[in-house]
Write a protein that holds these residues in place. Structure first.
Motif, PDB file in Angstrom:
ATOM      1  N   ARG A 100       0.563   5.714  -7.229  1.00 44.89           N
ATOM      2  CA  ARG A 100      -0.072   6.670  -6.322  1.00 44.89           C
ATOM      3  C   ARG A 100       0.222   6.314  -4.865  1.00 44.89           C
ATOM      4  NH1 ARG A 100      -6.534   7.944  -5.892  1.00 44.89           N
ATOM      5  NH2 ARG A 100      -6.376   9.901  -4.729  1.00 44.89           N
ATOM      6  N   LEU A 101       0.094   5.037  -4.521  1.00 50.42           N
ATOM      7  CA  LEU A 101       0.390   4.604  -3.158  1.00 50.42           C
ATOM      8  C   LEU A 101       1.858   4.846  -2.812  1.00 50.42           C
ATOM      9  CD1 LEU A 101      -1.527   1.191  -2.979  1.00 50.42           C
ATOM     10  CD2 LEU A 101      -2.153   3.304  -1.823  1.00 50.42           C
TER      11      LEU A 101
ATOM     12  N   PHE B 282       2.436   8.430  -1.817  1.00 51.45           N
ATOM     13  CA  PHE B 282       1.907   8.718  -0.478  1.00 51.45           C
ATOM     14  C   PHE B 282       2.775   8.099   0.618  1.00 51.45           C
ATOM     15  CE2 PHE B 282      -2.310   9.650  -2.438  1.00 51.45           C
ATOM     16  CZ  PHE B 282      -2.609  10.809  -1.742  1.00 51.45           C
ATOM     17  N   GLU B 283       3.291   6.889   0.354  1.00 57.38           N
ATOM     18  CA  GLU B 283       3.967   6.119   1.396  1.00 57.38           C
ATOM     19  C   GLU B 283       5.487   6.261   1.382  1.00 57.38           C
ATOM     20  OE1 GLU B 283       2.495   4.444   3.823  1.00 57.38           O
ATOM     21  OE2 GLU B 283       0.473   4.922   3.104  1.00 57.38           O
TER      22      GLU B 283
ATOM     23  N   ASP C  49      -0.938  -4.026  -1.766  1.00 56.46           N
ATOM     24  CA  ASP C  49      -2.133  -3.194  -1.576  1.00 56.46           C
ATOM     25  C   ASP C  49      -2.762  -2.795  -2.907  1.00 56.46           C
ATOM     26  OD1 ASP C  49      -1.660  -3.380   1.112  1.00 56.46           O
ATOM     27  OD2 ASP C  49      -1.405  -1.226   1.459  1.00 56.46           O
TER      28      ASP C  49
ATOM     29  N   THR D 112      -0.610  -0.639   4.137  1.00 56.61           N
ATOM     30  CA  THR D 112      -0.294   0.779   4.304  1.00 56.61           C
ATOM     31  C   THR D 112      -1.518   1.567   4.758  1.00 56.61           C
ATOM     32  OG1 THR D 112      -0.853   1.385   2.016  1.00 56.61           O
ATOM     33  CG2 THR D 112       1.391   0.580   2.431  1.00 56.61           C
ATOM     34  N   GLU D 113      -1.277   2.695   5.387  1.00 57.77           N
ATOM     35  CA  GLU D 113      -2.386   3.543   5.822  1.00 57.77           C
ATOM     36  C   GLU D 113      -3.177   4.060   4.627  1.00 57.77           C
ATOM     37  OE1 GLU D 113      -3.544   4.026   8.908  1.00 57.77           O
ATOM     38  OE2 GLU D 113      -2.063   2.481   9.396  1.00 57.77           O
ATOM     39  N   THR D 114      -2.471   4.412   3.555  1.00 59.70           N
ATOM     40  CA  THR D 114      -3.164   4.883   2.355  1.00 59.70           C
ATOM     41  C   THR D 114      -4.000   3.768   1.745  1.00 59.70           C
ATOM     42  OG1 THR D 114      -1.257   6.319   1.942  1.00 59.70           O
ATOM     43  CG2 THR D 114      -2.868   6.092   0.170  1.00 59.70           C
ATOM     44  N   GLY D 115      -3.439   2.572   1.690  1.00 64.17           N
ATOM     45  CA  GLY D 115      -4.175   1.430   1.161  1.00 64.17           C
ATOM     46  C   GLY D 115      -5.427   1.143   1.969  1.00 64.17           C
ATOM     47  N   LYS D 116      -5.321   1.225   3.289  1.00 63.91           N
ATOM     48  CA  LYS D 116      -6.484   0.995   4.153  1.00 63.91           C
ATOM     49  C   LYS D 116      -7.562   2.043   3.896  1.00 63.91           C
ATOM     50  CE  LYS D 116      -3.683  -1.091   7.806  1.00 63.91           C
ATOM     51  NZ  LYS D 116      -3.030  -0.876   9.118  1.00 63.91           N
ATOM     52  N   ARG D 117      -7.141   3.287   3.743  1.00 66.54           N
ATOM     53  CA  ARG D 117      -8.109   4.361   3.504  1.00 66.54           C
ATOM     54  C   ARG D 117      -8.839   4.164   2.179  1.00 66.54           C
ATOM     55  NH1 ARG D 117      -4.834   8.247   3.602  1.00 66.54           N
ATOM     56  NH2 ARG D 117      -4.877   9.086   1.480  1.00 66.54           N
ATOM     57  N   PHE D 118      -8.082   3.855   1.137  1.00 61.90           N
ATOM     58  CA  PHE D 118      -8.699   3.612  -0.172  1.00 61.90           C
ATOM     59  C   PHE D 118      -9.625   2.399  -0.122  1.00 61.90           C
ATOM     60  CE2 PHE D 118      -5.093   5.622  -2.955  1.00 61.90           C
ATOM     61  CZ  PHE D 118      -5.353   6.851  -2.371  1.00 61.90           C
TER      62      PHE D 118
END
Length: 205
Positions: A31-32, A35-36, A115, A176-182
């Protein structure tokens, strides 16, 4: 990828919590990666392989499961018919995924695997894992007289201290930005759990 999955999971005993962990990390990593913009094939293979050496480490047969997993990876990948030109990238991801080694990701694929592995230590699943591992290690669950250390030394004295010393700090380590958000979504659940538990334990809530 099904052949590689079977090879990797064969390193764990039936019913091992590592199997569930690896399967969740694979799902998160894919999934990450989407997104990335990472290479999903490299990321998925690395996620299946990242803990292949974990049992050997637990048995004292190697010092570092990440290094052992990376050592095992090329042969397992070739047996599964994985593209030869991508094997080196998978090996690097596996070798550099471990949080305690403090290695910075050098590629987006390495960043995604790091992440994904850390995200599985957070949220409701993270609470479950921390409690289960603490019980298996025979640690006290909570003791108000044992204050959390300022710096995580690799082995918290109580399960709740493990939240304060390591788990609550994981969102800051996301690449990653997605990892930070999750991670921020998941950490809220953990903070609320620990806050409520400490209040109830002391009889103030």
């Amino acid at each position: 990828m099904e052949g590689l999955r079977g090879e990797c999971l064969s390193f764990f005993e039936k019913g091992s919590h590592y199997v569930d962990h690896v399967e969740r990390v694979v799902a998160l990593a894919k999934r990450l990666a989407e997104f990335e913009g990472a290479d999903v094939e490299v990321v998925e293979a690395a996620a299946w392989l990242h803990d292949a050496g974990r049992t050997a480490e637990d048995l004292g047969e190697c010092e570092d499961h990440a290094v052992e997993s990376a050592r095992l990876a090329p042969e397992l990948l070739r047996r599964a018919g994985f593209p030869e030109e991508k094997i080196a990238a998978v090996v690097k991801c596996v070798e550099r995924h471990r949080y305690s080694k403090g290695l910075k990701a050098e590629t987006i694929e390495e960043a995604v695997l790091q992440d994904a592995d850390r995200l599985d230590a957070l949220g409701a699943i993270g609470i479950y894992r921390a409690i289960k591992i603490g019980l298996q290690a025979g640690k006290p669950f909570y003791d108000a007289s044992i204050k959390p250390a300022e710096v995580y030394a690799g082995n918290s004295k109580t399960t709740i201290n493990h939240f304060h010393e390591k788990l609550f700090k994981l969102p800051d380590s996301m690449n990653t930005e997605t990892g930070k958000r999750f991670a921020l979504q998941r950490i809220r659940i953990m903070r609320e759990f620990v806050r409520e538990l400490e209040c109830e334990w002391e009889g103030v809530a």
